[in-house]
Design a protein around this motif. Sequence first.
Motif, PDB file in Angstrom:
ATOM      1  N   TRP A  46       0.835  -1.212   0.000  1.00 25.06           N
ATOM      2  CA  TRP A  46       0.000   0.000   0.000  1.00 25.06           C
ATOM      3  C   TRP A  46       0.868   1.261   0.000  1.00 25.06           C
ATOM      4  CZ3 TRP A  46      -0.792   4.062   3.476  1.00 25.06           C
ATOM      5  CH2 TRP A  46      -1.931   4.837   3.242  1.00 25.06           C
ATOM      6  N   LEU A  47       1.973   1.210   0.748  1.00 21.64           N
ATOM      7  CA  LEU A  47       2.870   2.370   0.834  1.00 21.64           C
ATOM      8  C   LEU A  47       3.389   2.780  -0.546  1.00 21.64           C
ATOM      9  CD1 LEU A  47       4.762   4.336   2.402  1.00 21.64           C
ATOM     10  CD2 LEU A  47       6.310   2.428   2.746  1.00 21.64           C
ATOM     11  N   ARG A  50       1.175   4.104  -5.345  1.00 25.44           N
ATOM     12  CA  ARG A  50       0.732   5.507  -5.427  1.00 25.44           C
ATOM     13  C   ARG A  50       0.589   5.913  -6.889  1.00 25.44           C
ATOM     14  NH1 ARG A  50      -0.687   6.982  -0.744  1.00 25.44           N
ATOM     15  NH2 ARG A  50      -0.717   4.789  -0.269  1.00 25.44           N
ATOM     16  N   PRO A  56       2.554   8.487   1.543  1.00 26.70           N
ATOM     17  CA  PRO A  56       1.596   8.889   2.571  1.00 26.70           C
ATOM     18  C   PRO A  56       2.357   9.256   3.846  1.00 26.70           C
ATOM     19  CG  PRO A  56       1.682   6.514   2.405  1.00 26.70           C
ATOM     20  CD  PRO A  56       2.579   7.036   1.340  1.00 26.70           C
ATOM     21  N   THR A  57       1.669   9.817   4.821  1.00 30.89           N
ATOM     22  CA  THR A  57       2.350  10.110   6.091  1.00 30.89           C
ATOM     23  C   THR A  57       2.520   8.809   6.871  1.00 30.89           C
ATOM     24  OG1 THR A  57       0.307  10.441   7.292  1.00 30.89           O
ATOM     25  CG2 THR A  57       1.254  12.386   6.198  1.00 30.89           C
ATOM     26  N   GLU A  60      -0.735   7.719   8.372  1.00 35.18           N
ATOM     27  CA  GLU A  60      -1.628   7.039   7.408  1.00 35.18           C
ATOM     28  C   GLU A  60      -1.186   5.592   7.201  1.00 35.18           C
ATOM     29  OE1 GLU A  60      -3.043  10.777   4.586  1.00 35.18           O
ATOM     30  OE2 GLU A  60      -1.101   9.845   4.225  1.00 35.18           O
ATOM     31  N   LEU A  61       0.124   5.412   7.135  1.00 37.72           N
ATOM     32  CA  LEU A  61       0.636   4.051   6.934  1.00 37.72           C
ATOM     33  C   LEU A  61       0.266   3.161   8.124  1.00 37.72           C
ATOM     34  CD1 LEU A  61       2.377   2.004   5.361  1.00 37.72           C
ATOM     35  CD2 LEU A  61       4.383   2.915   6.553  1.00 37.72           C
ATOM     36  N   TYR A  64      -3.254   2.262   8.038  1.00 37.60           N
ATOM     37  CA  TYR A  64      -3.530   1.203   7.059  1.00 37.60           C
ATOM     38  C   TYR A  64      -3.128  -0.166   7.612  1.00 37.60           C
ATOM     39  CZ  TYR A  64      -4.021  -1.514   2.909  1.00 37.60           C
ATOM     40  OH  TYR A  64      -4.442  -2.477   2.040  1.00 37.60           O
TER      41      TYR A  64
END
Length: 289
Positions: A46-47, A50, A56-57, A60-61, A64
């Motif tokens: 997911w990181l 993009r 992401p911050t 946010e990670l 997730y």
Amino acid sequence: MRLSYTAISAYERCPLSYRYRYIDGIEEEPSPHLSFGRSLHAALEWLYRRDVPVPPTLDELLEYLVSCWSSEGFADQEEEEAFLEHAREVLSCFYHVNMADFRLPVALEERFELDMGDYALSGVIDRMDRHSDGRYEIIDYKTNRRLPELSRLREDLQLPIYQLACREVWGITPSKLTFYYLLPNQRFSTRPLDGEGIARVRERIDRVAALISHGHFSPTPNRLCPWCSYRDICPEFGRDDGVEGYRSRLRALLRRRERLSELISELEAEMTSLGIAPEGDDGERDGAG
Ligand code: SF4
């Protein structure tokens, strides 16, 4: 026949465990380490997935991570929370070390299947980067607690298989092949194999494929037997260990029975929620057969 790196390693370690898993289709027991590894892989995918090269911050990670966390195989909530906390630490460390030069990978969780003649060789490449000098690097994340010995890494088939896949799928020979051990945040990189090295890898995989197709599935007791998912059905496990071996098998059977009872309860709860009454002793079983 379809082989993967995991299947080949399982066969090389113990052909009987390969048979249980890949021919008889008996799933491995869920375990905290499997769930931990799966969750970290999902968060890292997911990181990097993009649209633009802006990460992401960290918050946010970590958010997730919680949403993709796999809860299977933990003994209790306390153990699960400890693993989740550890995963947060590992991801935070990864983030601080890697986000300064964040770039979008050219491949992420890339599935491949190669036609090897008598069998297919499949797998998933975690990540492939293209560096500013135009060279390519394959990266495979590892969540082992301990670093492997270099001699074992040199014998390992995973990165050479990915090198083969890169050649077949994209016509590229990567200049660097990396295992990224997430827990100590340590990379091990090697150069690609030359033609002779690749030929040896192919021979090794061909040999495993031939043994499987000829039905060779002898048990091979090894140091990992106490953690093998099939120890309670394996005729070799605990065989010569006298009373201790018997106790160990008994403990494994009890654990398995407990897990099966949990699965039955979960299934019955799901059936009840759908308005289906779980089958009782006086159900259709009498008429079966
Ligand atoms: S317990 Fe050991 S010998 Fe038995 S299947 Fe598992 S790895 Fe093989």
